[in-house]
Design a protein around this motif. Structure first.
Motif, PDB file in Angstrom:
ATOM      1  N   SER A  40       0.838  -1.205   0.000  1.00 19.91           N
ATOM      2  CA  SER A  40       0.000   0.000   0.000  1.00 19.91           C
ATOM      3  C   SER A  40       0.867   1.247   0.000  1.00 19.91           C
ATOM      4  N   VAL A  81     -18.439  -3.609   3.836  1.00 22.46           N
ATOM      5  CA  VAL A  81     -17.576  -3.437   2.669  1.00 22.46           C
ATOM      6  C   VAL A  81     -18.016  -2.186   1.928  1.00 22.46           C
ATOM      7  N   HIS A  91      -8.880   4.737  -1.784  1.00 24.37           N
ATOM      8  CA  HIS A  91      -9.857   5.559  -1.080  1.00 24.37           C
ATOM      9  C   HIS A  91      -9.222   6.848  -0.586  1.00 24.37           C
ATOM     10  N   GLY A 145      -4.410  -4.911   4.754  1.00 27.68           N
ATOM     11  CA  GLY A 145      -4.646  -3.488   4.827  1.00 27.68           C
ATOM     12  C   GLY A 145      -3.333  -2.735   4.893  1.00 27.68           C
ATOM     13  N   CYS A 196      -9.015  -1.904   8.216  1.00 27.40           N
ATOM     14  CA  CYS A 196      -9.603  -2.050   6.880  1.00 27.40           C
ATOM     15  C   CYS A 196      -8.655  -2.852   5.998  1.00 27.40           C
ATOM     16  N   VAL A 226      -8.113  -4.593   1.906  1.00 25.55           N
ATOM     17  CA  VAL A 226      -8.514  -4.582   0.503  1.00 25.55           C
ATOM     18  C   VAL A 226      -9.394  -5.790   0.236  1.00 25.55           C
ATOM     19  N   SER A 276      -7.410  -1.313  -4.528  1.00 27.11           N
ATOM     20  CA  SER A 276      -8.365  -0.397  -3.904  1.00 27.11           C
ATOM     21  C   SER A 276      -7.745   0.987  -3.756  1.00 27.11           C
ATOM     22  N   GLN A 316     -14.702   5.886  -0.712  1.00 19.10           N
ATOM     23  CA  GLN A 316     -14.167   4.805  -1.537  1.00 19.10           C
ATOM     24  C   GLN A 316     -14.204   5.226  -2.998  1.00 19.10           C
ATOM     25  N   SER A 359     -12.830  -2.118  -3.718  1.00 22.14           N
ATOM     26  CA  SER A 359     -13.650  -2.186  -2.509  1.00 22.14           C
ATOM     27  C   SER A 359     -12.763  -2.443  -1.308  1.00 22.14           C
ATOM     28  N   LYS A 360     -13.278  -2.112  -0.138  1.00 25.08           N
ATOM     29  CA  LYS A 360     -12.503  -2.275   1.084  1.00 25.08           C
ATOM     30  C   LYS A 360     -13.410  -2.757   2.206  1.00 25.08           C
ATOM     31  N   HIS A 361     -12.901  -3.706   2.961  1.00 19.15           N
ATOM     32  CA  HIS A 361     -13.628  -4.300   4.079  1.00 19.15           C
ATOM     33  C   HIS A 361     -13.209  -3.568   5.363  1.00 19.15           C
ATOM     34  N   TRP A 362     -14.197  -2.961   6.041  1.00 12.84           N
ATOM     35  CA  TRP A 362     -13.942  -2.188   7.255  1.00 12.84           C
ATOM     36  C   TRP A 362     -14.562  -2.879   8.457  1.00 12.84           C
TER      37      TRP A 362
END
Length: 285
Positions: free
Chosen positions: A92, A184, A210, A132, A201, A203, A208, A147, A151-154
């Protein structure tokens, strides 16, 4: 094209958004607004890896751990090929103060500052792979996540740290996390995450991107920071406080008088204006 804060958060009104900031509870906004007009994958890297962008405001991470700058900087310059390799293998890139280098993002930040009276920092994170960019943590500013791509999972934890401020050390917890929100975010979705809410969070797609807008309200510690910056311009305030024990009462009285006099001249309107324009203490996003 998104021109201001109102256009970004519609149909939520700016007034309602300010109420949510004041309530300090997380808010999930599902939206189909075209946020790619603010930033996209190419414009992110053009700005973040450009010659004008300060290398010290860039972070590169792998598996939620920050890489030593020697891996991606040389003589103050960013090594693009090194960063490309990190991304190819699931890393990242985090760019703080990015809004200063992306016109559309700069206009949005200026609009949000005018609407809220707060100091706002625009950042962005581009990532690949399943990890993440950062480990679970909380921020000392209220964070609006936008976003942009992928997509991103939080996962947001309950039991937040109450009102953290810039410069305070991160408080660790050994208690088992209790999820408050598990969701997500898809392109256009937004998450308002008040300061102090620990979160993680990851990916949730191949790659991804944001944006993060950090809202910093005026606080008593920030007021003292602004006063200090103002007072160091005064030869009288910079004068050393020296003397023997017999002089101590007089020195103490003189110091208190000077500080009281400065406090009496405080103007909330002037403080808010300075708060928006003066950078936060060094080392913060």
């Amino acid at each position: 094209m998104i021109a201001d804060l109102a256009g970004l958060i519609a149909p939520l009104s700016v007034g309602a958004f300010r109420q949510h900031l004041a309530r300090r509870v997380p808010l999930l906004l599902r939206s189909e607004v075209d946020v790619a007009t603010l930033l996209d994958w190419d414009s992110f890297f053009d700005a973040a890896l450009g010659d004008d962008f300060p290398a010290r405001r860039l972070r590169v991470t792998k598996e939620a751990r920050q890489l030593p700058t020697v891996f991606y900087r040389h003589r103050g310059r960013v090594k693009r090929d090194a960063i490309a390799k990190v991304l190819e293998t699931g890393g990242s890139v985090i760019a703080y103060d990015l809004h200063r280098f992306v016109p559309a993002l700069s206009r949005l930040v200026a609009s949000a500052e005018a609407e809220t009276g707060e100091h706002i920092v625009g950042a962005a994170i581009a990532g690949t792979g399943e990890h993440g960019a950062l480990p679970a943590h909380y921020d000392d500013g209220d964070l609006l996540v936008i976003q942009i791509a992928g997509s991103k999972h939080w996962v947001v934890h309950a039991d937040p740290m109450i009102d953290p401020v810039v410069g305070a050390p991160q408080v660790r917890t050994h208690a088992a996390p209790v999820p408050l929100l598990d969701t997500v975010l898809a392109p256009g979705d937004m998450l308002l995450l008040p300061a102090g809410y620990r979160h993680h969070c990851m990916v949730a797609a191949e790659r991804s991107l944001h944006i993060g807008l950090f809202f910093y309200p005026l606080t008593a510690p920030r007021t003292l920071d602004l006063m200090m910056r103002d007072m160091i311009e005064s030869p009288v305030a910079r004068r050393p406080i020296r003397g023997d024990n017999e002089m101590e009462p007089a020195l103490e009285a003189a110091l208190k008088h000077m500080l009281r006099e400065r406090i009496e001249r405080l103007s909330l309107a002037e403080l808010r204006a300075a708060h928006r324009t003066v950078e936060l203490p060094e080392g913060k996003v």
